[in-house]
Design an enzyme around this catalytic site. Structure first.
Site, PDB file in Angstrom:
ATOM      1  N   ALA A  18       0.814  -0.979   0.105  1.00 12.55           N
ATOM      2  CA  ALA A  18       0.111  -0.218  -0.267  1.00 12.55           C
ATOM      3  C   ALA A  18       1.066   0.698   0.141  1.00 12.55           C
ATOM      4  O   ALA A  18      -0.024   3.134  -0.404  1.00 12.55           O
ATOM      5  CB  ALA A  18      -1.170  -0.358   1.644  1.00 12.55           C
ATOM      6  N   PRO A  20       3.183   4.421  -0.711  1.00 11.61           N
ATOM      7  CA  PRO A  20       3.375   5.755   0.143  1.00 11.61           C
ATOM      8  C   PRO A  20       1.339   5.756   0.224  1.00 11.61           C
ATOM      9  O   PRO A  20       1.024   6.638   0.751  1.00 11.61           O
ATOM     10  CB  PRO A  20       3.348   6.873  -0.555  1.00 11.61           C
ATOM     11  CG  PRO A  20       3.346   6.460  -1.449  1.00 11.61           C
ATOM     12  CD  PRO A  20       3.408   4.400  -2.312  1.00 11.61           C
ATOM     13  N   GLY A  21       0.541   5.500  -0.632  1.00 11.32           N
ATOM     14  CA  GLY A  21      -0.751   5.625  -0.119  1.00 11.32           C
ATOM     15  C   GLY A  21      -1.787   5.950  -1.662  1.00 11.32           C
ATOM     16  O   GLY A  21      -3.300   6.326  -0.785  1.00 11.32           O
ATOM     17  N   GLY A  22      -1.293   6.370  -2.315  1.00  8.14           N
ATOM     18  CA  GLY A  22      -2.255   6.808  -3.293  1.00  8.14           C
ATOM     19  C   GLY A  22      -2.795   6.096  -3.714  1.00  8.14           C
ATOM     20  O   GLY A  22      -4.374   6.337  -4.138  1.00  8.14           O
ATOM     21  N   LYS A  23      -2.560   4.740  -4.194  1.00  9.37           N
ATOM     22  CA  LYS A  23      -4.229   3.542  -4.940  1.00  9.37           C
ATOM     23  C   LYS A  23      -4.897   3.523  -4.062  1.00  9.37           C
ATOM     24  O   LYS A  23      -6.500   3.331  -3.577  1.00  9.37           O
ATOM     25  CB  LYS A  23      -3.488   3.053  -5.141  1.00  9.37           C
ATOM     26  CG  LYS A  23      -2.695   3.076  -6.110  1.00  9.37           C
ATOM     27  CD  LYS A  23      -2.017   1.859  -6.501  1.00  9.37           C
ATOM     28  CE  LYS A  23      -0.574   1.701  -7.614  1.00  9.37           C
ATOM     29  NZ  LYS A  23       0.908   2.527  -7.320  1.00  9.37           N
ATOM     30  N   ARG A  46       8.213   3.457   6.847  1.00 16.26           N
ATOM     31  CA  ARG A  46       6.567   3.659   5.511  1.00 16.26           C
ATOM     32  C   ARG A  46       5.032   3.638   5.779  1.00 16.26           C
ATOM     33  O   ARG A  46       4.661   3.858   5.435  1.00 16.26           O
ATOM     34  CB  ARG A  46       7.267   2.439   3.923  1.00 16.26           C
ATOM     35  CG  ARG A  46       8.177   3.000   3.248  1.00 16.26           C
ATOM     36  CD  ARG A  46       8.346   2.102   1.928  1.00 16.26           C
ATOM     37  NE  ARG A  46       7.178   1.422   1.119  1.00 16.26           N
ATOM     38  CZ  ARG A  46       7.049   2.395  -0.480  1.00 16.26           C
ATOM     39  NH1 ARG A  46       7.727   3.268  -0.372  1.00 16.26           N
ATOM     40  NH2 ARG A  46       6.193   1.856  -0.638  1.00 16.26           N
ATOM     41  N   ASP A  68       3.909  -7.525   6.255  1.00 19.21           N
ATOM     42  CA  ASP A  68       3.805  -8.650   5.186  1.00 19.21           C
ATOM     43  C   ASP A  68       2.750  -9.085   4.387  1.00 19.21           C
ATOM     44  O   ASP A  68       2.125 -10.288   4.796  1.00 19.21           O
ATOM     45  CB  ASP A  68       5.316  -9.363   5.021  1.00 19.21           C
ATOM     46  CG  ASP A  68       5.390 -10.094   3.576  1.00 19.21           C
ATOM     47  OD1 ASP A  68       5.006 -10.648   2.778  1.00 19.21           O
ATOM     48  OD2 ASP A  68       7.082 -10.621   3.449  1.00 19.21           O
ATOM     49  N   ASP A  84      -0.867  -4.230  -6.595  1.00 28.15           N
ATOM     50  CA  ASP A  84       0.615  -3.339  -7.237  1.00 28.15           C
ATOM     51  C   ASP A  84       1.767  -4.017  -7.236  1.00 28.15           C
ATOM     52  O   ASP A  84       2.221  -2.820  -6.321  1.00 28.15           O
ATOM     53  CB  ASP A  84       0.201  -1.931  -7.770  1.00 28.15           C
ATOM     54  CG  ASP A  84       0.725  -1.315  -7.879  1.00 28.15           C
ATOM     55  OD1 ASP A  84       1.244  -1.375  -9.377  1.00 28.15           O
ATOM     56  OD2 ASP A  84       1.251   0.172  -8.509  1.00 28.15           O
ATOM     57  N   CYS A 138       4.685  -1.593 -12.581  1.00 26.72           N
ATOM     58  CA  CYS A 138       5.096  -0.475 -13.504  1.00 26.72           C
ATOM     59  C   CYS A 138       6.707  -1.685 -14.385  1.00 26.72           C
ATOM     60  O   CYS A 138       6.889  -0.979 -14.690  1.00 26.72           O
ATOM     61  CB  CYS A 138       5.897  -0.209 -12.918  1.00 26.72           C
ATOM     62  SG  CYS A 138       7.562   0.032 -11.243  1.00 26.72           S
TER      63      CYS A 138
END
Length: 173
Positions: A18, A20-23, A46, A68, A84, A138
């Site tokens: 997750a 840094p949290g944008g999604k 983090r 984890d 992701d 990515c």
């Protein structure tokens, strides 16, 4: 990836990597803060940044776990999962910028693919029957994408479904 998941209000949703949290914040927003989101982050620092960013964004129904995601107990079940996955970053490298190519190696790619496979297999055990999962990276490498998905799906009752981008909210024109 979040738009492809189409998070639903009332759903139990897992964000497996997750920070840094944008999604994660986007999922909360798209559901009007009406989903139960669990956000896993293995690194304590983090995870603290993740919590801070979620509070700043007004994501009020998110449970941050410093954990984890591969080690979540099997009694957890989720309607929707976003993975992701951590990757080599091959899709974000600039050939002309040595900072983006310096750490890139065959070992990094192989280690990334191994981690991705473990995470994807775990996700499949945590996903409720009939649930939806989005796997993304990515990376542009087959070893981190198609190969991981093929290996994870062996012996599992699941299917890959193409994304109809024209039907997604905010992406259709």
């Amino acid at each position: 990836p979040t738009l492809a998941l189409e998070p639903k209000a009332g759903a139990d949703i897992l964000d497996m990597a997750a920070a840094p949290g944008g999604k994660t914040a986007q999922m909360a927003s798209l559901t009007g803060n009406k989903a139960n989101v669990t956000a896993c982050e293995i690194n304590k620092i983090r995870a603290e940044k993740l919590q801070y960013n979620l509070q700043k964004q007004g994501a009020t129904r998110v449970n941050v776990m410093v954990r984890d995601a591969r080690k979540l107990e099997d009694f957890f079940r989720f309607d929707q999962i976003l993975l992701d996955a951590p990757c080599s970053g091959s899709g974000t490298m600039l050939e002309c910028d040595p900072r983006t190519t310096k750490a890139f190696s065959e070992k990094l790619v192989r280690n990334s693919a191994a981690t991705q496979l473990q995470m994807l297999k775990k996700a499949l055990t945590l996903l409720k029957s009939g649930g939806t999962m989005v796997y993304s990276t990515c990376s542009i490498l087959e070893i981190e994408n198609e190969n991981v998905v093929k290996a994870a799906l062996k012996g599992v009752k699941a299917a890959v479904v193409p994304i109809d981008f024209s039907a997604l909210p905010l992406l259709s024109t």
